[in-house]
Enzyme design. Structure first.
Site, PDB file in Angstrom:
ATOM      1  CB  CYS A 102       3.490   6.758   4.607  1.00  0.00           C
ATOM      2  SG  CYS A 102       3.628   5.744   6.084  1.00  0.00           S
TER       3      CYS A 102
ATOM      4  CD  GLU B  77      -2.749   7.026   0.465  1.00  0.00           C
ATOM      5  OE1 GLU B  77      -2.509   8.137   0.971  1.00  0.00           O
ATOM      6  OE2 GLU B  77      -2.008   6.033   0.621  1.00  0.00           O
TER       7      GLU B  77
ATOM      8  CG  HIS C  14      -1.252   5.875   4.096  1.00  0.00           C
ATOM      9  ND1 HIS C  14      -0.521   5.607   2.973  1.00  0.00           N
ATOM     10  CD2 HIS C  14      -0.582   5.316   5.127  1.00  0.00           C
ATOM     11  CE1 HIS C  14       0.552   4.896   3.298  1.00  0.00           C
ATOM     12  NE2 HIS C  14       0.535   4.703   4.601  1.00  0.00           N
TER      13      HIS C  14
HETATM   14  N1  GLN Z   1       8.183   1.564   5.738  1.00  0.00           N
HETATM   15  C1  GLN Z   1       7.793   2.703   6.495  1.00  0.00           C
HETATM   16  C2  GLN Z   1       7.370   2.339   7.896  1.00  0.00           C
HETATM   17  O1  GLN Z   1       7.080   1.224   8.173  1.00  0.00           O
HETATM   18  C3  GLN Z   1       6.689   3.462   5.783  1.00  0.00           C
HETATM   19  C4  GLN Z   1       5.416   2.698   5.643  1.00  0.00           C
HETATM   20  C5  GLN Z   1       4.464   3.279   4.647  1.00  0.00           C
HETATM   21  O2  GLN Z   1       4.830   4.047   3.767  1.00  0.00           O
HETATM   22  N2  GLN Z   1       3.200   2.904   4.744  1.00  0.00           N
HETATM   23  O3  GLN Z   1       7.303   3.174   8.745  1.00  0.00           O
END
Ligand code: GLN
Length: 539
Positions: free
Chosen positions: A382, A510, A508
Site C-alpha cells: 500500500c 496480509e 493488503h
Molecule cells: N496513505 C495512503 C493512502 O491513503 C496509503 C494507505 C495505506 O497504506 N493503507 O492511499
C-alpha cells in the site's frame, strides 16, 4: 443446532481473549461443526477505521470493506470463516442504529433507554449474523474487561440473551493469574473478584480459562473452583506460548472442546487436527533463519502491523525458516544514515508496510532505493508501493520532485494522487477505497509467477492511487506495471526490472494469509530471502 458461547474477560485487558476465542472455534471446526465468531467492542467509534494504530493497533479489513478490530484477523487466521461487517459490533454502531430508529419514530413514543432498547439492539445484531450464517456454534467475544462502565450494556444484553435460551448459551470467562515476583507466588484473588463482578451483573461463568505464565496447579484450580462456584474440571489454563499456533493442540490436550460439548449435552464428533499437527511440526523443524527488516512508522507498537507479522510467520512455517524481524522506525533513518549501512549488511528481505501521513516517508524512500540497487528482496504494501513509485520516479525516471499528493498537496509531479471519487469526501470514517477488488496480473510478470493466476482478489484501504498520467513515462523508464484493476483502470502492482523480487502492491495481502495457507507474496518473499542469504555467503 444454534448454540451460543459468550467469552468475557476479567482482571485486565490484553489477555488474548481474541486468540482464546479463535482457538476454541478452531477446535470445534476441526470436529466438523459450523462456527461463527463475532466481536463486540464497547467503544463509541462506529468502526475502527478512524482510530490511530497507536491507539488500537491494526485496522483489519474484510472483503465487504468493513474496517474492524484486529481480533477479526485472528478469527480469520484460525478458522475457515468468511468475515463481513456483521461480525463486528461496536457501541458506536449500536447507538447509531438506535438513534436512527428513534429519529424515524420506530419506538412509538416510548422513552428510549439503554435497557431495553440498546440491549435489544445488541441482541438483534447477534441474531442477524446467526440468521445469516446458521452456525452450530456462535461465539461472541465481549471486548473490554468486566467491571468497565462501557461493557455493562453488552454484558446485560448477554444476560438477557441467556434468559431466553438457557440451554443454548454458555459463558466462558478468561482471567489472569498474576505472579507476585517478590513472593514467587501466583494469586487467584483477582480472578475471584472478577467472577464476583460478573455474578453481580447476573452472569455465572460455566468455564473459567486462566492466563498464567507458569503451571496452573491443582491447588489453584481447587481455590478457583471453591470461590468462583465452578466445577474443578471447568477450570482451564491459557498458557503463555512462543508461537500462538501451538495453542489449538494445547487447548485440545486439556479437553476444553469436549467440556463445551458436554455442557451442551452434545455427543462429540471425531476430530481431525492434522493441520495443527503439521504446523506444530513445522515450528519444531524450522532451522534456517533469515533477517527480515520491517521499515515503517508504527514499529514500536506490536499490534500496529499485526496481520503482517502473522503473514511473515506463516511464510516462515511453510519454508521451515525462522524469521528474525528487525523493526526500523523510518523516521530514524532520516537523521541517522548509519542505519542504512546496517540494513544493507544485515537484511535478507525488506518490507515497507502501509501507513498514513508524511512522517518517515523520506526514510522509507532511502530504504527502498537501497533494496532496489542492492537487489535485496523487497515487498512494498500500500503506502510501501506508493513510496516505491515515488523512489523510481525520482531516481530512475529523473522526476526529481516526484511525490504523493498526500505529502505535497500542491506538488508539481504528483505520481501518486488522490482518487477522483475521494476529492469531495468530507467524512473520514468509512470513505476510503475499501474491501476486495479484482486485479488482472500480466502474464509474463514476477507477480503472476507468484500467484499463478491471472485474476486475483485482494483487499484495499487507501485514498491515494498511482497517477495514470505518469504510467507511460515510468514504463518507458523500465518500471513494470504488472497488475491492474480493469474496471477502474487503476494500477495495483508495480515491479522492478532486473531484480530478483521487487514488488509493490496497492492492496493488503496480509489480511488473507493463514498459518496453513500462507499468502504467496509473503511465501515467495521469504524464499527469495533464503536465496539472497545463500548468495551473500557464497560470494
Ligand atoms: N496513505 C495512503 C493512502 O491513503 C496509503 C494507505 C495505506 O497504506 N493503507 O492511499
Amino acid at each position: 443446532m444454534r448454540k451460543f458461547i459468550f467469552i468475557t474477560g476479567g482482571v485486565c485487558s490484553s489477555l488474548g481473549k481474541g486468540i482464546a476465542s479463535s482457538v476454541i472455534a478452531s477446535l470445534l471446526e476441526c470436529r466438523g461443526y459450523r462456527i461463527v465468531l463475532q466481536k463486540i467492542d464497547p467503544y463509541l467509534n462506529v468502526d475502527a477505521g478512524t482510530m490511530s494504530p497507536f491507539q488500537h493497533g491494526e485496522v483489519y479489513v474484510t472483503d465487504d470493506g468493513a474496517e474492524t478490530d484486529l481480533d477479526l484477523g485472528n478469527y480469520s487466521r484460525f478458522t475457515n470463516m468468511v468475515l463481513s461487517s456483521l461480525n463486528s459490533i461496536t457501541a458506536g454502531k449500536v447507538y447509531k442504529s438506535v438513534i436512527e430508529k428513534e429519529r424515524k419514530g420506530e419506538y412509538l413514543g416510548k422513552t428510549v433507554q439503554v435497557i431495553p432498547h440498546v440491549t435489544d439492539e445488541i441482541q438483534l445484531m447477534i441474531e442477524e449474523l446467526n440468521e445469516k450464517e446458521k452456525p452450530d456454534f456462535h461465539i461472541v467475544e465481549i471486548g473490554g474487561t468486566v467491571g468497565d462502565i462501557e461493557s455493562v450494556p453488552f454484558l446485560e444484553a448477554a444476560r438477557e440473551f441467556f434468559l431466553s435460551r438457557k440451554k443454548d448459551v454458555l459463558f466462558i470467562h478468561l482471567t489472569l493469574i498474576p505472579k507476585i515476583e517478590v513472593a514467587g507466588e501466583y494469586k487467584t484473588k483477582p480472578t475471584q473478584h472478577s467472577v464476583g463482578i460478573l455474578r453481580q451483573i447476573g452472569i455465572v461463568p460455566d468455564i473459567i480459562l486462566t492466563r498464567i505464565s507458569g503451571k496452573l496447579t491443582k491447588e489453584m484450580k481447587k481455590k478457583i473452583s471453591l470461590f468462583c462456584s465452578v466445577d474443578f474440571n471447568d477450570v482451564f489454563e491459557a498458557p503463555d506460548v512462543d508461537n500462538i499456533y501451538e495453542l489449538p493442540l494445547i487447548y485440545y490436550n486439556q479437553g476444553i472442546d469436549v467440556k463445551i460439548l458436554e455442557k451442551f449435552n452434545i455427543e462429540p464428533k471425531s476430530i481431525n487436527l492434522s493441520k495443527w499437527e503439521e504446523i506444530s511440526k513445522s515450528i519444531k523443524d524450522s532451522k534456517e533463519s533469515i533477517n527480515l527488516f520491517l521499515c515503517g512508522k508504527y514499529v514500536n507498537l506490536n499490534d500496529a502491523y499485526k496481520s503482517i507479522y502473522e503473514a511473515i510467520k506463516h511464510a516462515g512455517l511453510k519454508n521451515k525458516t525462522k524469521i528474525k524481524i528487525h523493526k526500523i522506525d523510518t523516521e530514524d533513518v532520516e537523521t541517522n544514515i548509519e542505519i542504512l549501512d546496517h540494513i544493507k549488511r544485515e537484511a535478507d528481505a525488506i518490507i515497507v508496510p502501509g501507513g498514513f501521513g508524511s512522517r518517515g516517508i523520506e526514510g522509507k524512500i532511502k530504504i527502498i532505493k537501497l533494496a532496489r540497487e542492492n537487489r535485496i528482496p523487497f515487498l512494498g504494501i500500500c503506502l510501501g508501493m506508493q513510496c516505491m513509485t515515488i523512489e523510481y520516479s525520482r531516481n530512475v525516471a529523473n522526476i526529481k520532485d516526484a511525490n504523493s499528493e498526500e505529502f505535497e498537496t500542491n506538488g508539481k509531479n504528483k505520481v501518486i494522487c488522490l482518487m477522483e471519487e475521494q476529492k469531495n469526501v468530507k467524512n473520514l470514517g468509512g470513505t476510503m477505497r475499501l474491501g476486495a477488488y479484482s486485479c488482472r496480473l500480466a502474464k509474463n510478470s514476477k507477480v503472476y509467477e507468484v500467484y499463478n493466476s491471472e485474476i486475483i482478489y485482494e483487499r484495499h484501504r487507501h485514498r491515494y492511487e498511482f497517477n495514470n498520467e505518469y504510467r507511460k513515462l515510468l514504463q518507458e523508464n523500465g518500471l513494470i506495471i504488472s497488475g491492474v484493476n480493469e474496471e477502474l483502470d487503476l494500477v495495483e502492482v508495480v515491479e522492478w526490472p532486473d531484480h530478483p523480487f521487487g514488488i509493490g502492491v496497492q492492496f493488503h495481502p496480509e489480511f488473507k494469509s493463514k498459518p496453513f495457507d500462507p499468502h504467496p507474496l509473503f511465501k515467495n518473499l521469504i524464499e527469495e530471502g533464503l536465496k539472497y542469504k545463500k548468495n551473500k555467503y557464497n560470494n
